[in-house]
Design a protein around this motif. Sequence first.
Motif, mmCIF file in Angstrom:
data_model
loop_
_atom_site.group_PDB
_atom_site.id
_atom_site.type_symbol
_atom_site.label_atom_id
_atom_site.label_comp_id
_atom_site.label_asym_id
_atom_site.label_seq_id
_atom_site.Cartn_x
_atom_site.Cartn_y
_atom_site.Cartn_z
ATOM 1 N N SER A 273 -56.752 15.050 52.352
ATOM 2 C CA SER A 273 -56.642 14.759 51.287
ATOM 3 C C SER A 273 -55.759 13.412 50.850
ATOM 4 C CB SER A 273 -56.129 15.664 50.346
ATOM 5 O OG SER A 273 -55.751 15.403 48.976
ATOM 6 N N SER A 274 -56.239 12.002 50.686
ATOM 7 C CA SER A 274 -55.403 11.246 50.355
ATOM 8 C C SER A 274 -54.500 11.258 49.155
ATOM 9 C CB SER A 274 -56.039 9.586 50.058
ATOM 10 O OG SER A 274 -57.341 9.695 50.869
ATOM 11 N N MET A 308 -60.667 3.140 50.082
ATOM 12 C CA MET A 308 -61.201 4.376 50.989
ATOM 13 C C MET A 308 -61.961 3.841 51.998
ATOM 14 S SD MET A 308 -61.571 7.821 48.882
ATOM 15 C CE MET A 308 -60.130 8.286 48.117
ATOM 16 N N THR A 311 -64.045 6.200 53.997
ATOM 17 C CA THR A 311 -65.074 6.733 53.345
ATOM 18 C C THR A 311 -66.167 6.176 53.271
ATOM 19 O OG1 THR A 311 -63.639 8.359 52.169
ATOM 20 C CG2 THR A 311 -65.600 8.104 51.053
ATOM 21 N N PRO A 350 -62.611 10.877 44.597
ATOM 22 C CA PRO A 350 -61.310 10.941 44.511
ATOM 23 C C PRO A 350 -60.909 11.515 45.923
ATOM 24 C CG PRO A 350 -62.604 12.874 43.500
ATOM 25 C CD PRO A 350 -63.367 11.732 43.874
ATOM 26 N N ILE A 352 -59.549 13.750 47.688
ATOM 27 C CA ILE A 352 -59.726 15.259 48.153
ATOM 28 C C ILE A 352 -60.521 15.467 48.887
ATOM 29 C CG2 ILE A 352 -58.654 15.981 45.477
ATOM 30 C CD1 ILE A 352 -61.812 16.773 45.009
ATOM 31 N N PRO A 353 -60.295 16.859 49.504
ATOM 32 C CA PRO A 353 -61.298 16.899 51.099
ATOM 33 C C PRO A 353 -62.823 16.999 50.499
ATOM 34 C CG PRO A 353 -59.409 18.677 50.703
ATOM 35 C CD PRO A 353 -59.396 17.776 49.616
ATOM 36 N N SER A 354 -63.654 16.383 51.365
ATOM 37 C CA SER A 354 -65.044 16.232 51.164
ATOM 38 C C SER A 354 -65.397 15.595 49.873
ATOM 39 C CB SER A 354 -65.700 17.879 51.337
ATOM 40 O OG SER A 354 -65.750 18.106 52.873
ATOM 41 N N ALA A 355 -64.712 14.834 49.237
ATOM 42 C CA ALA A 355 -65.033 14.214 48.112
ATOM 43 C C ALA A 355 -66.300 13.164 48.529
ATOM 44 C CB ALA A 355 -64.009 13.282 47.489
ATOM 45 N N GLY A 356 -66.262 12.555 49.734
ATOM 46 C CA GLY A 356 -67.035 11.746 50.064
ATOM 47 C C GLY A 356 -68.387 12.255 50.053
ATOM 48 N N ASP A 385 -63.945 14.231 57.948
ATOM 49 C CA ASP A 385 -63.225 14.039 56.748
ATOM 50 C C ASP A 385 -61.756 13.856 57.024
ATOM 51 O OD1 ASP A 385 -62.446 14.011 54.232
ATOM 52 O OD2 ASP A 385 -62.607 16.155 53.735
ATOM 53 N N ARG A 388 -61.485 10.342 58.409
ATOM 54 C CA ARG A 388 -61.362 9.374 57.609
ATOM 55 C C ARG A 388 -60.490 9.076 56.819
ATOM 56 N NH1 ARG A 388 -66.263 12.388 55.739
ATOM 57 N NH2 ARG A 388 -65.825 12.960 53.818
ATOM 58 N N THR A 389 -59.919 10.372 56.353
ATOM 59 C CA THR A 389 -58.695 10.597 55.490
ATOM 60 C C THR A 389 -57.553 9.597 55.839
ATOM 61 O OG1 THR A 389 -59.799 12.447 54.417
ATOM 62 C CG2 THR A 389 -57.445 11.686 53.936
ATOM 63 N N ASN A 392 -58.310 6.073 55.413
ATOM 64 C CA ASN A 392 -57.965 5.800 54.120
ATOM 65 C C ASN A 392 -56.497 5.628 53.736
ATOM 66 O OD1 ASN A 392 -60.670 6.211 53.719
ATOM 67 N ND2 ASN A 392 -60.519 8.147 52.724
#
Length: 422
Positions: A273-274, A308, A311, A350, A352-356, A385, A388-389, A392
Amino acid sequence: MRLSMNTQILLGALTGTGLGLALGVLPDDATTRVQGLYLAGLIGGIFVALLKMVLVPLVFSSIVVGVAHLRQHGNIRRVWVSTLLFYLLTVTIAVILGVSAANLFRPGAGMHLDMFADALAGFEAKQLPFPDFVQQFLTGLFKNPFAALASGDIVALVVFALILGVALVQAGDRYPVINRGMEEMQDLSLRIVGAIMKLAPWGIAALLARLIATQDVALLETMARFVAVVLGTTLFHGIVVLPCLLWLIARVSPMKLWRGGRESFLTALATSSSSATMPITMRVTQTNFGVSPATVGFVVPVGTTMNMDGTALYEAAAALFIASLVGIELSTGQQIVVCIMSMLAAVGAPGIPSAGMVTMVMVLQSVGLPAEAIAILLPIDRILDAVRTVVNVEGDIIGSIVVDHVAGADLPRNPANLDARG
Ligand code: ASP
């Protein structure tokens, strides 16, 4: 001997990985595994909750202070423009990399969607056509600030803080108490972050242990090629492209970037989570890279919600992967649409985890791919995730160093004031 926080965090990450591997080989119902996962969930959960606790006052005060400072020094426009240009440049490179890697390595070739029939049947995607997405995104930008504060709606909060910052600047010297209050709130929030960081080695160990122990290995094997392509390309972007840009523009070496940003990178890896990582990102950019609080206050929150690269890269590669799984060959035009939509999806996601995963739907639908195909991507999303976070967050750190270098030379810096390392 007292270990530095960096070393403690690194040890935490290694311990967490070891524990995760050990718990992972135990049978699902083994008491040690159940209790270990419970404990890891508890400690990791508290760490993330503490970061989220301080996030809202920190974001809010930082942006207001950031905007107010920038204007005082007459370079708000330069900072704005360089921030947006830099973010646009890096995200464009990211999607091009994602699409090129998917075309080059064709991770989906030879696989068939039928084998995922079960997963597909159990998944109901959230259908959101593009115009609705745009409408929802734009109207979501403006909210009653108290509701946004209370619900932790970061995007609406960023927008209101920007508006408040600009209004304060336009009012000149009329509101010294509010201006000063905001500065003090930012300073205090960073102090709290410093205290929370003492827990970071434990939190990171717990989160990583849980992440690794609960990864679905069987599916991971089936999807190994795709995972390898995405991981390889994401790492290429994070280890080669972004550090090169940083070196070319600001002459900061990759070694310095790894060392200075390590706390943020490991927290991003552990939390996926960014947003949860943002308090730490704001702190390391100021204390380890000497970026001015005004630049950080503006560039990092905006980057956390909108910039991001990891993402965007993932969404572009994943869309092509799905296309080849369902046997559709996307034309160049369609691939360009995928690129543009992936950039928008990354802006809309956003931190947060798995937002993508949620915004992935709009990328798939833009070229007529079945949104349900997300079911294929979900089981492998945890590991992708996490990585990639990190990229990001790296983009936000590099963005603030670059923007400060290009546009913030005359901004005030006050490391002593911010160093809550104590
Ligand atoms: N977890 C990512 C982040 O917080 C967003 C995503 O799902 O791609 O940056």
